[in-house]
Scaffold this active site. Sequence first.
Site, PDB file in Angstrom:
ATOM      1  N   GLU A 246       0.785  -1.238   0.000  1.00  0.00           N
ATOM      2  CA  GLU A 246       0.000   0.000   0.000  1.00  0.00           C
ATOM      3  C   GLU A 246       0.816   1.287   0.000  1.00  0.00           C
ATOM      4  OE1 GLU A 246      -2.957  -0.101   3.084  1.00  0.00           O
ATOM      5  OE2 GLU A 246      -4.049  -1.692   2.100  1.00  0.00           O
TER       6      GLU A 246
ATOM      7  N   GLU B  95      -5.287  -8.484   0.994  1.00  0.00           N
ATOM      8  CA  GLU B  95      -5.842  -8.229   2.333  1.00  0.00           C
ATOM      9  C   GLU B  95      -7.339  -8.086   2.159  1.00  0.00           C
ATOM     10  OE1 GLU B  95      -4.401  -4.840   4.554  1.00  0.00           O
ATOM     11  OE2 GLU B  95      -2.327  -5.542   4.474  1.00  0.00           O
TER      12      GLU B  95
END
Length: 442
Positions: free
Chosen positions: A166, A354
């Site tokens: 991320e 995720e």
Amino acid sequence: MKDLYSFPHDFTWGAGISAYQTEGGVNAGGRGVSIWDEFEKKKSIRNKHSASVACDFYNRYASDLRSVKWLGLSHFKTSISWPRIQPSGKGNINKAGADFYDRLTDEMLEQGIEPWYVAYHWDLPAELQKKGGWTNRDTVFRFLDYCDLCFGLLGDRVNNWIVMNEPLVFVGAGYFMGIHAPGRRGMNNFLPALHHVNLANAQGIKNLKNLGAKHVGTAHSFASIHPSTKLDVDIKAANRVHLAINQSFIDPMLGYGYPTEKLPFMKKIERYWEQNDGQLLLASPDFWGVQVYTREIVKYAWWMPYIQARIISAKSRKKIVSSIGQEVYYPALSEVLDWFIQHKASDTPVYITECGISMQESFLEQPFDDTYRIEYYQNVLETLKPHIQNSNVKGLFYWSLMDNFEWAEGYFAPFGLFHVDFKTLKRTPKKSAEWVRNLLGQ
Ligand code: GAL
């Protein structure tokens, strides 16, 4: 699979954690200081929580891996702590730190669990931050050296590599908003960090592939962006936010460059641009990691600097919100996939690296009764159905195996399938853990 349609038999089911959020052992084996250790010292974490012990995964990894097996999962994702294996971000490998990942990897393999390692899940060595961290181009080279060390250490046993986790979040929250480590703010930090992280991400992928890594990807976070009305100004505002948060960290790699035309503030990135950067920013990962937690509703706002748009908070929209204030909106992931699969314009597989939610069960009388989490997963998996059948979505990792240190929120936001009592460190399966176990037909 009992209460859902069947996923393909070769679908990858896994669970994830990250080093800083779970390991603890911050002074063990000569580990160096990370920017998150420093950030904690400034009392920047909710309730002044600290990750110095966290889940003590550093010592309890073998039994945690047994929990992965108990869930019926055979893939496990964690990250390597850069300061544990290269304390100052430079120089030789730290043997004691390297031994930990050696043992951890061997234990996974012994238990029949396939390892997935993230090279960078936000814990930059503090020494590198003293020289500007990601605002300094030299960090790109330091990162590539570190990737070499990771591959040299584990490459003989590990196939699956995720170069970064991320970038939007650690650059946006850490170098623009100042709410994550290293707590820097403003465009003069954001733009160089954006560019250098994009270079490091692309070069990291190429580097690992050149070294012989078999399955190399990188993981991005996205949000589903909706305009607040059908007015042209709101649609355009939503589009600008979409470009800023969903595209700035992937478009250079895909060969589309930075979205400077619609986001003129990004033109200043030229200041950090060197000859050949256009080439250096390109990469073809073997897979993309996609992580989506929510949707955002965007409205035109002429007074907002840079972007003339604002996000209307989920709370003010009276939606059900998670413990970190995000709207609980099941279709977000599939909406992002609809867009992303077209946008990347290739067959490159996607893994949902995720997928999770937190609504504070740790503070309830029944901390193991997380029925809402089961509902969340059931609904999200349902929305994934067309993608599993028609596109290249190959796997999903539950976030998270267990409750852990949720960055600036400390232990306030538990995301685990397993509850962790942070006083005793005892792990207990929640209802959702039983559900996962059941789902996979244990
Ligand atoms: C992601 C992050 C994870 C975890 C999760 C839950 O953005 O990669 O480390 O914190 O959010 O909020």
